[in-house]
Design a protein around this motif. Sequence first.
Motif, PDB file in Angstrom:
ATOM      1  N   ALA A   1       0.838  -1.202   0.000  1.00 13.12           N
ATOM      2  CA  ALA A   1       0.000   0.000   0.000  1.00 13.12           C
ATOM      3  C   ALA A   1       0.870   1.249   0.000  1.00 13.12           C
ATOM      4  O   ALA A   1       1.991   1.249   0.524  1.00 13.12           O
ATOM      5  CB  ALA A   1      -0.916  -0.002   1.222  1.00 13.12           C
ATOM      6  N   THR A   2       0.325   2.308  -0.601  1.00  7.47           N
ATOM      7  CA  THR A   2       1.017   3.605  -0.600  1.00  7.47           C
ATOM      8  C   THR A   2       0.230   4.646   0.188  1.00  7.47           C
ATOM      9  O   THR A   2       0.470   5.846   0.042  1.00  7.47           O
ATOM     10  CB  THR A   2       1.222   4.101  -2.044  1.00  7.47           C
ATOM     11  N   THR A   3      -0.707   4.193   0.996  1.00  8.03           N
ATOM     12  CA  THR A   3      -1.514   5.088   1.809  1.00  8.03           C
ATOM     13  C   THR A   3      -1.649   4.517   3.211  1.00  8.03           C
ATOM     14  O   THR A   3      -1.579   3.292   3.396  1.00  8.03           O
ATOM     15  CB  THR A   3      -2.911   5.303   1.191  1.00  8.03           C
ATOM     16  N   ASN A   4      -1.876   5.395   4.181  1.00  5.96           N
ATOM     17  CA  ASN A   4      -2.108   4.947   5.558  1.00  5.96           C
ATOM     18  C   ASN A   4      -3.574   4.650   5.823  1.00  5.96           C
ATOM     19  O   ASN A   4      -3.923   4.181   6.905  1.00  5.96           O
ATOM     20  CB  ASN A   4      -1.611   6.009   6.537  1.00  5.96           C
ATOM     21  N   LYS A   5      -4.435   4.935   4.863  1.00  2.00           N
ATOM     22  CA  LYS A   5      -5.860   4.640   5.013  1.00  2.00           C
ATOM     23  C   LYS A   5      -6.080   3.128   5.077  1.00  2.00           C
ATOM     24  O   LYS A   5      -5.296   2.350   4.527  1.00  2.00           O
ATOM     25  CB  LYS A   5      -6.645   5.244   3.852  1.00  2.00           C
ATOM     26  N   GLN A   6      -7.127   2.739   5.744  1.00  3.37           N
ATOM     27  CA  GLN A   6      -7.492   1.325   5.836  1.00  3.37           C
ATOM     28  C   GLN A   6      -8.284   0.940   4.579  1.00  3.37           C
ATOM     29  O   GLN A   6      -9.499   1.113   4.521  1.00  3.37           O
ATOM     30  CB  GLN A   6      -8.307   1.065   7.104  1.00  3.37           C
ATOM     31  N   VAL A   7      -7.582   0.454   3.584  1.00  5.89           N
ATOM     32  CA  VAL A   7      -8.186   0.113   2.291  1.00  5.89           C
ATOM     33  C   VAL A   7      -8.328  -1.403   2.188  1.00  5.89           C
ATOM     34  O   VAL A   7      -7.370  -2.130   2.479  1.00  5.89           O
ATOM     35  CB  VAL A   7      -7.313   0.639   1.126  1.00  5.89           C
ATOM     36  N   PRO A   8      -9.492  -1.905   1.778  1.00  7.00           N
ATOM     37  CA  PRO A   8      -9.604  -3.347   1.571  1.00  7.00           C
ATOM     38  C   PRO A   8      -8.551  -3.855   0.583  1.00  7.00           C
ATOM     39  O   PRO A   8      -8.205  -3.165  -0.379  1.00  7.00           O
ATOM     40  CB  PRO A   8     -11.019  -3.505   0.990  1.00  7.00           C
ATOM     41  N   VAL A   9      -8.046  -5.040   0.838  1.00 12.63           N
ATOM     42  CA  VAL A   9      -7.045  -5.640  -0.044  1.00 12.63           C
ATOM     43  C   VAL A   9      -7.755  -6.199  -1.271  1.00 12.63           C
ATOM     44  O   VAL A   9      -8.680  -7.005  -1.151  1.00 12.63           O
ATOM     45  CB  VAL A   9      -6.275  -6.764   0.674  1.00 12.63           C
ATOM     46  N   ILE A  10      -7.322  -5.753  -2.452  1.00 18.45           N
ATOM     47  CA  ILE A  10      -7.935  -6.243  -3.679  1.00 18.45           C
ATOM     48  C   ILE A  10      -6.921  -7.047  -4.477  1.00 18.45           C
ATOM     49  O   ILE A  10      -5.712  -6.873  -4.330  1.00 18.45           O
ATOM     50  CB  ILE A  10      -8.516  -5.107  -4.542  1.00 18.45           C
ATOM     51  N   CYS A  11      -7.433  -7.931  -5.307  1.00 15.44           N
ATOM     52  CA  CYS A  11      -6.596  -8.823  -6.105  1.00 15.44           C
ATOM     53  C   CYS A  11      -6.987  -8.709  -7.575  1.00 15.44           C
ATOM     54  O   CYS A  11      -8.176  -8.576  -7.899  1.00 15.44           O
ATOM     55  CB  CYS A  11      -6.776 -10.268  -5.634  1.00 15.44           C
ATOM     56  N   PHE A  12      -5.996  -8.789  -8.447  1.00 15.64           N
ATOM     57  CA  PHE A  12      -6.228  -8.917  -9.887  1.00 15.64           C
ATOM     58  C   PHE A  12      -5.716 -10.279 -10.320  1.00 15.64           C
ATOM     59  O   PHE A  12      -4.596 -10.680  -9.976  1.00 15.64           O
ATOM     60  CB  PHE A  12      -5.528  -7.798 -10.651  1.00 15.64           C
ATOM     61  N   CYS A  13      -6.539 -10.989 -11.085  1.00 21.30           N
ATOM     62  CA  CYS A  13      -6.281 -12.397 -11.399  1.00 21.30           C
ATOM     63  C   CYS A  13      -6.468 -12.668 -12.889  1.00 21.30           C
ATOM     64  O   CYS A  13      -7.442 -12.197 -13.489  1.00 21.30           O
ATOM     65  CB  CYS A  13      -7.236 -13.274 -10.580  1.00 21.30           C
ATOM     66  N   SER A  14      -5.551 -13.406 -13.468  1.00 22.45           N
ATOM     67  CA  SER A  14      -5.700 -13.922 -14.829  1.00 22.45           C
ATOM     68  C   SER A  14      -5.119 -15.334 -14.885  1.00 22.45           C
ATOM     69  O   SER A  14      -4.295 -15.705 -14.050  1.00 22.45           O
ATOM     70  CB  SER A  14      -4.987 -13.031 -15.846  1.00 22.45           C
ATOM     71  N   HIS A  15      -5.528 -16.088 -15.888  1.00 24.80           N
ATOM     72  CA  HIS A  15      -5.005 -17.457 -16.006  1.00 24.80           C
ATOM     73  C   HIS A  15      -3.944 -17.537 -17.107  1.00 24.80           C
ATOM     74  O   HIS A  15      -3.995 -16.831 -18.110  1.00 24.80           O
ATOM     75  CB  HIS A  15      -6.122 -18.472 -16.233  1.00 24.80           C
ATOM     76  N   MET A  16      -2.990 -18.409 -16.881  1.00 18.71           N
ATOM     77  CA  MET A  16      -1.835 -18.536 -17.765  1.00 18.71           C
ATOM     78  C   MET A  16      -2.024 -19.575 -18.861  1.00 18.71           C
ATOM     79  O   MET A  16      -1.331 -19.522 -19.887  1.00 18.71           O
ATOM     80  CB  MET A  16      -0.597 -18.895 -16.939  1.00 18.71           C
ATOM     81  N   ASP A  17      -2.926 -20.532 -18.668  1.00 18.98           N
ATOM     82  CA  ASP A  17      -3.065 -21.607 -19.647  1.00 18.98           C
ATOM     83  C   ASP A  17      -3.892 -21.180 -20.847  1.00 18.98           C
ATOM     84  O   ASP A  17      -4.658 -20.220 -20.785  1.00 18.98           O
ATOM     85  CB  ASP A  17      -3.677 -22.852 -19.006  1.00 18.98           C
ATOM     86  N   THR A  18      -3.705 -21.912 -21.952  1.00 18.77           N
ATOM     87  CA  THR A  18      -4.545 -21.708 -23.130  1.00 18.77           C
ATOM     88  C   THR A  18      -5.367 -22.965 -23.380  1.00 18.77           C
ATOM     89  O   THR A  18      -5.072 -24.041 -22.863  1.00 18.77           O
ATOM     90  CB  THR A  18      -3.711 -21.365 -24.374  1.00 18.77           C
ATOM     91  N   SER A  19      -6.373 -22.820 -24.206  1.00 24.25           N
ATOM     92  CA  SER A  19      -7.370 -23.870 -24.401  1.00 24.25           C
ATOM     93  C   SER A  19      -6.795 -25.117 -25.069  1.00 24.25           C
ATOM     94  O   SER A  19      -5.991 -25.015 -26.003  1.00 24.25           O
ATOM     95  CB  SER A  19      -8.517 -23.322 -25.253  1.00 24.25           C
ATOM     96  N   PRO A  20      -7.253 -26.308 -24.646  1.00 21.16           N
ATOM     97  CA  PRO A  20      -6.887 -27.545 -25.342  1.00 21.16           C
ATOM     98  C   PRO A  20      -7.543 -27.669 -26.715  1.00 21.16           C
ATOM     99  O   PRO A  20      -7.201 -28.575 -27.476  1.00 21.16           O
ATOM    100  CB  PRO A  20      -7.407 -28.644 -24.404  1.00 21.16           C
ATOM    101  N   ASP A  21      -8.477 -26.764 -27.041  1.00 21.73           N
ATOM    102  CA  ASP A  21      -9.241 -26.878 -28.283  1.00 21.73           C
ATOM    103  C   ASP A  21      -8.416 -26.591 -29.530  1.00 21.73           C
ATOM    104  O   ASP A  21      -8.816 -26.954 -30.637  1.00 21.73           O
ATOM    105  CB  ASP A  21     -10.448 -25.936 -28.264  1.00 21.73           C
TER     106      ASP A  21
END
Length: 417
Positions: A71-91
């Motif tokens: 964090a870059t702030t002293n405020k109480q900010v909820p922790v958020i996550c960014f998510c992506s997947h690394m695999d590609t389709s078997p199709d």
Amino acid sequence: MPNYQNQSESLANRFIKYAQIDTQSDPRSTTSPSTAKQKNLAKVLVEELQEMGIHDAELDEFGYVYACIPATTNKQVPVICFCSHMDTSPDCSGLDVKPIIHRKYQGQDLVLPDDPTVVLKMMEHPDLKNQIGNDIITASGTTLLGADNKAGVAEIMEAAAFLVAHSEIEHGEIKILFTPDEEIGRGVDNVNLEKLGAQYAYTVDGETCGSIEDETFSADGAMLTIYGVSAHPGFAKGKMQSAMKIAAEIISALPKDQLSPESTAHKEGFIHPVDIAGNVEETMVEFILRDFDDAKLAEHGATLESTVKAVMRNYPEASYKLCISAQYRNMKKVLEAHPQVMEYGILAIERAGLTPKRQSIRGGTDGSRLSLMGLPCPNIFAGEHAFHGKQEWVSVQDMEKSVQTIINIAMIWAEKA
């Protein structure tokens, strides 16, 4: 406040680098990750994160990448996550992907050089109408591109690099999660939510620029095993009851003008055979069942079973086993209980200069299961199009808007805290 700019095409270069790493997952594998080669990309991501200054970036034994931007702030900010997947389709093959940048697209047909029969036409890809003057990335015609979901991976990485380089931007603690095996429905099977430590999340795995999705299919899987009666084909009259032919008859008896992917759209669900294998004596058919409504999903299972029973009555010496199991559920109800997650995502898209498009996904994301596991997680656009096939494409400019949206989300959570 600094604004994100794709300096020296760093975003496009990131994506192209990742797209060239084969990460195809395998639904028949029993390991996690299902293919060891997914870790090849994971190792690159960990190395790049650490080089940015995110020193806690790590790859675990199951192929998950975890990292934290302080964090870059002293405020109480909820922790958020960014998510992506690394695999590609078997199709479609993901081996030896050769990304091509088509500069300043002007609406022409895009003929892919390694197989000139693979052509992207605006009439078949309506979103291309919004790309005039933009830079379109495709594969070369013999593989998928991998924008699903390496576009999302590249966008999160680019946003992370920008935030680390601009510590004057106020934001709370941000978690990064890259997952294996999303394309085969196992993307969060071994995720460690305690280690992740986030309160809210966003998958970056959507299609059209400006879209945000808070609803997915609910999904069941079904495995049908037919036990036939084998006999020498020269002496089989009145004796043989072929499991293969029975299976084919069951598939043929399922509705065709409804309840199939080919004949449904919007909020309509379906029953879809995805794999068949076997012989005269024993044949297995794998189905996926999908609907936005859980009650209707149960009805689809009942329809499949009644169809099986009706056909099997004609083959008294044969038998069957049908197993239906839950895969994931619609995340809508979870997200409705946490409206700020969508509100901040919509506001972030607006601040990127876009008109938000609130949509439902005719499919699933890691966010579906994460939401049901207690981590509310809508899906924002990555810009990927025509995924799982050789015509897959993504716009560099759409990817830039996704990076801006990710940065905006981080800032808005801090503002609203």
